[in-house]
Enzyme design. Structure first.
Site, mmCIF file in Angstrom:
data_model
loop_
_atom_site.group_PDB
_atom_site.id
_atom_site.type_symbol
_atom_site.label_atom_id
_atom_site.label_comp_id
_atom_site.label_asym_id
_atom_site.label_seq_id
_atom_site.Cartn_x
_atom_site.Cartn_y
_atom_site.Cartn_z
ATOM 1 N N SER A 120 -90.979 34.111 -36.707
ATOM 2 C CA SER A 120 -90.044 33.276 -37.394
ATOM 3 C C SER A 120 -89.810 32.015 -36.478
ATOM 4 C CB SER A 120 -88.378 34.105 -37.511
ATOM 5 O OG SER A 120 -88.283 34.401 -36.018
ATOM 6 N N HIS A 141 -94.689 34.458 -42.356
ATOM 7 C CA HIS A 141 -93.537 34.906 -42.065
ATOM 8 C C HIS A 141 -92.824 35.856 -43.158
ATOM 9 C CE1 HIS A 141 -88.916 33.778 -41.243
ATOM 10 N NE2 HIS A 141 -89.300 35.074 -40.742
ATOM 11 N N GLU A 153 -93.252 33.259 -46.379
ATOM 12 C CA GLU A 153 -93.138 31.956 -45.824
ATOM 13 C C GLU A 153 -94.477 31.848 -45.124
ATOM 14 O OE1 GLU A 153 -90.274 28.695 -43.684
ATOM 15 O OE2 GLU A 153 -90.440 30.802 -42.952
ATOM 16 N N ASN A 191 -85.999 29.656 -40.725
ATOM 17 C CA ASN A 191 -85.210 29.886 -39.434
ATOM 18 C C ASN A 191 -84.569 28.611 -39.056
ATOM 19 O OD1 ASN A 191 -85.802 32.638 -40.013
ATOM 20 N ND2 ASN A 191 -86.047 32.940 -38.056
#
Length: 286
Positions: A120, A141, A153, A191
């Site tokens: 992340s 991710h 992601e 994030n």
């Protein structure tokens, strides 16, 4: 390129979800963890999740729960990864822990194997530099819970090749996933925003502005979020939240990423969230 055998390193919450999703899609999985106890817990977790999914018809998969589990091999030996075509690494969000395994798996895995870092916050480019296959290292991710989240992601490192990106996209498509490709900067898109939100929500709690329930209620009822930031923190794991925001703080040297003291205190107290039953809320065992 058709992927049939995938290695998954780390049998925690994310590793279990990734292994389950792969097996549901009909792929064979080698799930590696350094702890036999963690592997046994992972096996029980995946079985329980598969049974619940079938009962609630939340996810589609062919065959029975036993059929899926037969596709997952559990081991503590990295040497078992010698034939994998794609590898997804899911260990704790700490550079010191992640960096130790990449030279090892680089030696063991086939030269053609793609390494997908399920992180992340940690730099894909930095991890790729520990290998002799920087062009075949990419970030994936996944979101939690993995089998239920539709989008991943995907992060391009500095050297990530078009071929690696294509192989990764084909694998995700076989899992029924969509993806968004972003560039490699610490925290990526999700994030850099999410950790700030969660951390500030914890500051709100520390400053006694509102209760956990009311903080989360505002996000759900005013903004239409399915979960509030503190509920999300409990789902991810407060230890993982702390590790991630510490990476961002170190990477950007920006005070906006300073971890809330209450977050540190809760992690020190062993209050990690759903994974061990108590965080901002208390959870009963399934």
């Amino acid at each position: 390129m058709t992927i049939e055998l995938v290695g998954v390193i780390g049998a925690g919450v994310m590793g279990c979800g990734v292994a389950q999703n792969l097996a549901q899609a009909g792929l064979k999985v080698i799930l590696v963890d350094i702890s036999e106890a963690q592997l046994q817990h992972a096996q029980q977790t995946i079985v329980r999740s598969l049974r619940l999914a079938r009962m609630l018809q939340k996810t589609a998969f062919s065959g029975t729960v036993n059929d899926c589990m037969e596709r997952i091999s559990l081991t503590t030996e990295y040497e078992a990864l010698q034939q994998v075509e794609f590898l997804i690494e899911n260990i704790t969000e700490k550079w010191e822990m992640k960096k130790s395994i990449y030279p090892e798996i680089d030696r063991i895995c086939p030269a053609s194997c793609v390494f997908a870092v399920n992180t992340s916050a940690i730099s894909i480019t930095r991890l790729a530099s520990l290998t002799n296959r920087a062009d075949r290292v990419i970030g994936t991710h996944f979101m939690n819970p993995v089998p239920l989240k539709q989008t991943v992601e995907v992060i391009r490192g500095y050297h990530t090749s078009e071929e690696t990106l294509q192989i990764t996209q084909e694998l995700l498509q076989s899992l029924g996933k969509k993806w968004v490709v972003v560039q490699d900067m610490p925290g990526f898109v999700s994030n850099r925003v999410l950790m700030l939100t969660i951390n500030e929500a914890i500051f709100l709690l520390q400053d006694q502005v509102a209760s956990p329930e009311d903080i989360d209620r505002i996000f759900k009822e005013c903004f239409g979020h399915p979960m509030g930031p503190l509920e999300t923190a409990d789902l991810i794991g407060l230890d993982t939240i702390l590790y991630s925001i510490e990476v961002l703080y170190e990477a950007y040297n920006d005070s906006k990423y300073r971890p809330c003291p209450l977050l540190k205190k809760m992690v020190d107290a062993g209050l990690y969230g759903r994974k061990n039953g108590r965080g901002f809320y208390t959870y009963t065992a399934n």
